[in-house]
Enzyme design. Structure first.
Site, PDB file in Angstrom:
ATOM      1  N   ARG A 149      47.453  41.197  36.021  1.00 43.26           N
ATOM      2  CA  ARG A 149      47.115  42.592  36.273  1.00 43.26           C
ATOM      3  C   ARG A 149      48.305  43.437  35.827  1.00 43.26           C
ATOM      4  NH1 ARG A 149      45.847  39.800  41.196  1.00 43.26           N
ATOM      5  NH2 ARG A 149      43.593  39.755  41.642  1.00 43.26           N
ATOM      6  N   LYS A 173      47.796  40.812  44.641  1.00 41.33           N
ATOM      7  CA  LYS A 173      47.278  41.681  45.702  1.00 41.33           C
ATOM      8  C   LYS A 173      47.646  41.114  47.066  1.00 41.33           C
ATOM      9  CE  LYS A 173      43.331  43.706  43.248  1.00 41.33           C
ATOM     10  NZ  LYS A 173      41.861  43.887  43.247  1.00 41.33           N
ATOM     11  N   HIS A 245      43.754  45.643  31.449  1.00 43.58           N
ATOM     12  CA  HIS A 245      42.850  44.694  32.098  1.00 43.58           C
ATOM     13  C   HIS A 245      41.979  43.951  31.084  1.00 43.58           C
ATOM     14  CE1 HIS A 245      42.454  43.769  36.309  1.00 43.58           C
ATOM     15  NE2 HIS A 245      41.166  43.558  36.180  1.00 43.58           N
ATOM     16  N   ARG A 248      43.428  40.665  30.449  1.00 45.65           N
ATOM     17  CA  ARG A 248      43.157  39.738  31.567  1.00 45.65           C
ATOM     18  C   ARG A 248      41.757  39.154  31.428  1.00 45.65           C
ATOM     19  NH1 ARG A 248      44.565  38.554  36.992  1.00 45.65           N
ATOM     20  NH2 ARG A 248      42.916  38.838  38.539  1.00 45.65           N
ATOM     21  N   HIS A 271      42.299  35.185  42.144  1.00 45.72           N
ATOM     22  CA  HIS A 271      41.102  35.651  42.848  1.00 45.72           C
ATOM     23  C   HIS A 271      41.001  34.947  44.195  1.00 45.72           C
ATOM     24  CE1 HIS A 271      38.925  36.838  38.855  1.00 45.72           C
ATOM     25  NE2 HIS A 271      39.712  37.799  39.306  1.00 45.72           N
ATOM     26  N   TYR A 280      32.823  35.398  34.694  1.00 49.35           N
ATOM     27  CA  TYR A 280      33.201  34.988  33.342  1.00 49.35           C
ATOM     28  C   TYR A 280      32.315  33.886  32.804  1.00 49.35           C
ATOM     29  CZ  TYR A 280      37.255  37.852  34.207  1.00 49.35           C
ATOM     30  OH  TYR A 280      38.070  38.922  34.502  1.00 49.35           O
TER      31      TYR A 280
END
Length: 299
Positions: A149, A173, A245, A248, A271, A280
Site C-alpha cells: 500500500r 493497517k 494501488h 498492488r 489481508h 483476484y
C-alpha cells in the site's frame, strides 16, 4: 446530546482494543455523528439506551434516500454495529439494536491492473540522470515487487530491509507487521538510490531511517507518490486510470495467474480475510478453468 458521554471512550476502544488506524476511527466517529444529527432532527431519541432497531433502520433508509453509495452505507452499518457492541461490552445497554441490521449488497468491481510491459514502459520513461530518477525507479519496483500500500511504502525504513534474507518488514493497517519477500530488482534499485542519491540529501532529524525522502530531506508524502505515478503514466502513454494501488493489484493478479497459493498471496498483501484476496481469482478465468481441468475428477 446522546453522544457526549460515550464518544471518547469509543475512540479509545477502537484505538487500543481494535487497533484501528486514525483514519478508520475518524470515519467511524463521523458516521456516528450523522446518526446523532438524525436523532436530533427527528427528536425521537435522547438517550442511547432508548435506541431501537427500528430507529436504526429508519436512519439507514434516510441515508439511502440522501444518495449515499452502498459502499459508504456498508461502512456506516459496520460503524454502528461496532458502537453498539462496545456499549454492550461496557454494560451501558442490555440489548443490541444493531444486531439485525443488514449490510447493503455491494457490487464487487474488479480492480484495474497493468500488464508487465506497461509497468516496464513506466519505468523506462524515468530520467535516471535527475536526482529523483533512481528514487522513482526504486518506488515503482518496490510497489510492484512487494504489493505494498502507498502508506506502507512511505513508512518503509532502512532497518526494515533484510537484504541477506531478501525480506522486508512491512507495517500495515492497525500497525500489524508482516514479512514480505523482496526481489533482486527492487533491492538493486533501492541500494542504488541509497548509495548514489540519498547520501547527498541533507536529511532532517527524525527521518534518517526512512528510505524514500523528498528533496527537503523528509519522508515522502502519499500525495507525492500519487503525483509521481500519474506523471509517469502520462509520459509512457498509458490511458488507464493508474494509482499506486494499481501496482498492488497487478502484483496480486500476476501471482494468481502464475499459480500462486491464495493463502500465500493473502499473507503477502496483509489481508485479514481471505475473502478480500479472493477477488483476484476472478481476474483470470482461463487459469481457474485450467485448475478444474487438471485436478477435478469429473473434468
Amino acid at each position: 446530546m446522546i453522544h457526549n458521554p460515550y464518544l471518547q471512550s469509543f475512540r479509545n476502544y477502537l484505538k487500543l482494543e481494535r487497533s484501528l488506524s486514525n483514519n478508520s476511527i475518524d470515519a467511524y466517529l463521523s458516521d456516528l455523528n450523522k446518526l446523532f444529527q438524525y436523532f436530533e432532527s427527528t427528536g425521537e431519541v435522547r438517550l442511547v439506551k432508548d435506541v431501537t432497531s427500528d430507529h436504526l433502520k429508519l436512519f439507514i433508509s434516510w441515508i439511502n434516500e440522501l444518495g449515499m453509495l452502498p459502499s459508504t452505507q456498508a461502512r456506516v452499518v459496520s460503524g454502528l454495529k461496532s458502537f453498539f457492541s462496545f456499549l454492550m461490552l461496557e454494560e451501558i445497554i442490555s440489548d443490541d439494536p444493531s444486531a439485525l441490521l443488514e449490510t447493503p449488497r455491494l457490487v464487487r468491481h474488479l480492480p484495474d491492473t497493468l500488464e508487465t510491459h506497461e509497468i516496464n514502459a513506466m519505468i523506462e520513461v524515468i530520467d535516471a540522470s535527475k536526482p529523483d530518477g533512481m528514487r522513482n525507479k526504486a518506488i515503482l519496483e518496490t510497489l510492484y515487487g512487494c504489493g505494498l500500500r502507498v502508506s506502507e511504502l512511505i513508512n518503509l525504513k532502512i532497518s526494515d530491509v533484510f537484504e541477506d534474507n531478501e525480506f522486508i518488514r512491512v507495517t500495515g493497517k492497525g500497525n500489524k507487521e508482516r514479512l514480505v519477500p523482496i526481489g533482486n530488482i527492487a533491492l538493486k534499485y533501492i541500494n542504488i538510490y541509497l548509495q548514489e542519491t540519498r547520501v547527498h540529501l541533507s536529511i532532517k532529524k527524525g527521518f534518517e531511517d526512512y528510505i524514500f525522502l523528498n528533496r527537503t530531506g523528509t519522508r515522502l508524502s502519499r500525495i507525492s507518490v500519487f503525483s509521481i505515478i500519474k506523471t509517469l503514466a502520462i509520459k509512457s502513454g498509458l490511458r488507464k486510470s493508474i494509482s499506486p494501488h494499481t501496482f498492488r493489484h497487478s502484483f496480486a493478479t500476476h501471482l494468481i495467474e502464475g499459480g500462486a497459493d491464495l493463502r500465500a498471496v493473502q499473507e503477502m498483501l496483509g489481508h485479514s480475510s481471505i475473502t478480500t484476496t479472493e477477488i483476484y481469482t476472478h481476474l483470470d478465468r482461463d487459469y481457474l478453468k485450467g485448475v478444474i481441468t487438471e485436478f477435478h475428477s469429473r473434468s
